[in-house]
Design a protein around this motif. Sequence first.
Motif, PDB file in Angstrom:
ATOM      1  N   UNK A 317       0.430  -1.179  -0.413  1.00  0.00           N
ATOM      2  CA  UNK A 317      -0.269  -0.118   0.151  1.00  0.00           C
ATOM      3  C   UNK A 317       0.393   0.937  -0.290  1.00  0.00           C
ATOM      4  N   UNK A 318       1.966   1.085  -0.084  1.00  0.00           N
ATOM      5  CA  UNK A 318       3.050   2.211   0.253  1.00  0.00           C
ATOM      6  C   UNK A 318       2.760   2.775   1.259  1.00  0.00           C
ATOM      7  N   UNK A 319       2.342   2.274   2.235  1.00  0.00           N
ATOM      8  CA  UNK A 319       3.026   3.504   3.338  1.00  0.00           C
ATOM      9  C   UNK A 319       4.141   3.166   4.260  1.00  0.00           C
ATOM     10  N   UNK A 320       4.617   1.752   3.654  1.00  0.00           N
ATOM     11  CA  UNK A 320       6.292   2.109   4.325  1.00  0.00           C
ATOM     12  C   UNK A 320       7.001   1.824   3.781  1.00  0.00           C
ATOM     13  N   UNK A 321       7.985   2.608   3.364  1.00  0.00           N
ATOM     14  CA  UNK A 321       9.411   2.442   2.436  1.00  0.00           C
ATOM     15  C   UNK A 321      10.659   2.753   3.284  1.00  0.00           C
ATOM     16  N   UNK A 322      11.203   1.746   2.213  1.00  0.00           N
ATOM     17  CA  UNK A 322      12.600   1.221   2.929  1.00  0.00           C
ATOM     18  C   UNK A 322      13.514   2.415   1.404  1.00  0.00           C
ATOM     19  N   UNK A 323      14.393   3.324   2.415  1.00  0.00           N
ATOM     20  CA  UNK A 323      15.223   4.495   1.490  1.00  0.00           C
ATOM     21  C   UNK A 323      17.104   3.999   1.757  1.00  0.00           C
ATOM     22  N   UNK A 324      17.244   4.258   0.655  1.00  0.00           N
ATOM     23  CA  UNK A 324      19.341   3.704   0.583  1.00  0.00           C
ATOM     24  C   UNK A 324      19.037   5.226   0.465  1.00  0.00           C
ATOM     25  N   UNK A 326      22.694   7.637   0.402  1.00  0.00           N
ATOM     26  CA  UNK A 326      24.477   7.526   0.455  1.00  0.00           C
ATOM     27  C   UNK A 326      24.291   9.068  -0.579  1.00  0.00           C
ATOM     28  N   UNK A 327      26.302   9.173  -0.143  1.00  0.00           N
ATOM     29  CA  UNK A 327      26.615   9.991  -0.895  1.00  0.00           C
ATOM     30  C   UNK A 327      28.450   9.843  -1.323  1.00  0.00           C
ATOM     31  N   UNK A 328      28.787  10.271  -1.948  1.00  0.00           N
ATOM     32  CA  UNK A 328      30.255  10.365  -2.827  1.00  0.00           C
ATOM     33  C   UNK A 328      30.775   9.518  -1.495  1.00  0.00           C
ATOM     34  N   UNK A 329      30.936  10.566  -0.365  1.00  0.00           N
ATOM     35  CA  UNK A 329      31.964   9.978   0.598  1.00  0.00           C
ATOM     36  C   UNK A 329      30.723   8.975   1.863  1.00  0.00           C
ATOM     37  N   UNK A 330      29.803   8.874   1.877  1.00  0.00           N
ATOM     38  CA  UNK A 330      28.694   7.741   2.106  1.00  0.00           C
ATOM     39  C   UNK A 330      28.447   6.610   1.902  1.00  0.00           C
ATOM     40  N   UNK A 331      28.991   6.021   2.529  1.00  0.00           N
ATOM     41  CA  UNK A 331      28.304   4.586   1.436  1.00  0.00           C
ATOM     42  C   UNK A 331      27.100   4.049   1.810  1.00  0.00           C
ATOM     43  N   UNK A 332      26.846   4.749   2.618  1.00  0.00           N
ATOM     44  CA  UNK A 332      24.869   4.597   2.572  1.00  0.00           C
ATOM     45  C   UNK A 332      24.234   4.065   3.299  1.00  0.00           C
ATOM     46  N   UNK A 333      23.180   4.246   4.096  1.00  0.00           N
ATOM     47  CA  UNK A 333      22.430   3.489   5.032  1.00  0.00           C
ATOM     48  C   UNK A 333      20.720   3.968   4.634  1.00  0.00           C
ATOM     49  N   UNK A 334      20.349   2.322   5.023  1.00  0.00           N
ATOM     50  CA  UNK A 334      19.557   2.417   5.187  1.00  0.00           C
ATOM     51  C   UNK A 334      18.306   2.918   6.404  1.00  0.00           C
ATOM     52  N   UNK A 335      17.126   3.644   6.037  1.00  0.00           N
ATOM     53  CA  UNK A 335      16.479   3.967   6.555  1.00  0.00           C
ATOM     54  C   UNK A 335      14.820   3.942   6.244  1.00  0.00           C
ATOM     55  N   UNK A 336      14.034   3.381   7.431  1.00  0.00           N
ATOM     56  CA  UNK A 336      12.557   3.032   7.360  1.00  0.00           C
ATOM     57  C   UNK A 336      11.945   4.430   7.122  1.00  0.00           C
ATOM     58  N   UNK A 337      10.626   4.599   6.154  1.00  0.00           N
ATOM     59  CA  UNK A 337      10.572   5.630   6.049  1.00  0.00           C
ATOM     60  C   UNK A 337       8.773   4.927   6.277  1.00  0.00           C
ATOM     61  N   UNK A 338       8.018   5.593   7.234  1.00  0.00           N
ATOM     62  CA  UNK A 338       6.449   5.459   8.091  1.00  0.00           C
ATOM     63  C   UNK A 338       5.402   6.081   7.362  1.00  0.00           C
ATOM     64  N   UNK A 339       5.146   6.623   6.221  1.00  0.00           N
ATOM     65  CA  UNK A 339       4.315   8.010   5.994  1.00  0.00           C
ATOM     66  C   UNK A 339       2.647   8.075   6.946  1.00  0.00           C
ATOM     67  N   UNK A 340       2.440   7.252   7.088  1.00  0.00           N
ATOM     68  CA  UNK A 340       1.482   7.418   8.006  1.00  0.00           C
ATOM     69  C   UNK A 340       1.481   7.945   9.511  1.00  0.00           C
ATOM     70  N   UNK A 341       2.815   7.527   9.886  1.00  0.00           N
ATOM     71  CA  UNK A 341       3.604   8.057  11.311  1.00  0.00           C
ATOM     72  C   UNK A 341       4.533   9.343  10.724  1.00  0.00           C
ATOM     73  N   UNK A 342       4.479   9.397   9.340  1.00  0.00           N
ATOM     74  CA  UNK A 342       5.121  10.659   9.190  1.00  0.00           C
ATOM     75  C   UNK A 342       6.698  10.946  10.046  1.00  0.00           C
ATOM     76  N   UNK A 343       7.503  10.168   9.752  1.00  0.00           N
ATOM     77  CA  UNK A 343       8.754  10.165  10.938  1.00  0.00           C
ATOM     78  C   UNK A 343       9.920   8.930  10.141  1.00  0.00           C
TER      79      UNK A 343
END
Length: 617
Positions: A317-324, A326-343
């Motif tokens: 339902x796309x209410x929860x999203x996984x975000x990667x 990163x940048x040229x100097x940051x290898x990357x972090x995974x974040x969980x985006x809860x769109x209903x709770x807005x956090x």
Amino acid sequence: MLPVEAFASIPSIDHITLSPDGTLLSMVQRFNTDKEQLVLVKLFNLADGKSRFLVKADSRDLNILSLSWANNDQLLMRGAYASSRYGTPVIETRLLKIDIHSGKSENVIPRQFLSKLVRVPQFQSNIVDDLPDDPKHILLAVDGLTDKLSTAVVKINLDGELTQLLVTGRENLIDWVADRQHQPRIAIFHQRTTYQIKERDAATNDYRLLWEFEALSADEIWPIGFGKAANQLYVSAYHQGRRAIFLVDLNDPQLKLELVMSDENYDVPASMQYSAAKQKVIGLGGRYIDEEYVKLQRSLDTALPEYSNEIISSSQDESLMLVLSSSDSHPGQYLLWDRKEKNMSSLLERYSQLPPDLMAEKTKVSYQARDGLAIEGWLTLPQASTGKNLPTIVFPHGGPISFDDGGFDYWTQFFANRGYAVLQMNFRGSSGYGFDFMQAGLKNWGLQMQDDVEDGTRWLIKQGVSDPKRICIVGASYGGYAALMGVIKTPELYRCVASFAPVTDLQQLVSDSKSFTNYKVVQKQLGDDDVDLELRSPVNFVTDIQVPVLLVHGTKDRTVRVKHSRQMAALLKKSGKDVEYIELEQGDHYLSTNQHRLQTFQALDQFLQRHLTQSGQ
């Protein structure tokens, strides 16, 4: 300075994805001991924080290519392994289904069906349609129903019931694209250097020719995917010399190409994102085109302004999203985006041993080749350096129809952390810069492509960045070839050369492709004149090499066979040259295991320290 192990570690977590109901995370995790090198499929419960392992395999035997959810109870895992067919080394792929409750895993193609085939398909992981509205079935492209290349489409029941042959193949048919009504609609044919794109009529099983073109030509038109409407097909084709995305109405007898997205400077990636939840195309060419998702991306970039932020997975339902992020100097972090709770909450770091504050930044640069052609590249300088008179690594990319970009690169960061400036250049023949630029690389290995690398090195010296007495050229695959050719053509320019999995014999590379369907395309890329190929092969010029050489190659490399390095090393030793040759037992073309990365990076570290530490040595 960080330990070599920090850079040699494969991401501890990869292929992370959300279950359709948003309650579970699946991921690939690697675990290594002195006795074992394991790759594991892990399940993580977002509600209680508990995790468990579903699959355990030796990472030297199995390379997991992707992990996806078929439904809330089953995962699909694409895996690849080295094999041999009729004496020819090859890569095989398989698609496994994993029951998340029992942990049982098995091939999605039942043995009963495989036993009926004329031959066992080499590739068994090409999903034509994941059927989002039918969670117990998928459409899979399968070869092997006849003794000739002929790819059919089968409907796989993931509960192990009857497998249905949906569409029989035809000779030289290699791939399929399904429409949004879940019909295998577009068939791709390939013979020698010619491709045909045909439309299949589901009612009559007749095929209509849409486009025919030669490989690597300006006439290429490649299907990307369908829009919601039955006849809306998005394709990638050239517009004013750059790849662009067009929309075609298949009902139009003229098949007019309607321009949707283009860039006057660069090729637009042939990619599309379709939202099953919204039933529409939401992204093209690597960016969102639907206003709702444009706003989502804007929100992400506002929250994380210094990073490149990509939504890599979502609940149904796309209410929860996984975000990667990163940048040229940051290898990357995974974040969980809860769109209903807005956090948004941080889940995992991609390379936990590489602190971003110790990584170096990349700077986009441009220089002129000797014929006036503009060459773009990326310069990475060590932290806290003056940017002048530095020991330097010239680092041409592989492919060669590929490119380097501004994203995170663990090789580059490793070199910069050791105090070396690093230059990556997109020499002619690289992708992303339009038809003429790519075309300039055909049959040009060792010629102007090589000059572009040399001109980049001389540009660095002229800029004062590099100490001219402390430059080493390093590369992998085609980059390894370019590294060796660099010290052959300009022995005075480089102090040493390090080459991983290099092509050393162009004749051999062309000859080895005879067993594959892309043989004529390889000839078109490299050439078919044996004398010319000899003159552009490093293996024939070992006596011209005057600097120390490091060669590293895996024994199970199916892209560039290990005999390329074995022969090169033997001839260098016979000629009395300074050469170190390391063979990675069961190693592939991609340094897919921690052990092989560590072995390679330790050798590189020691080699570069010996030859680039002091000016004039």
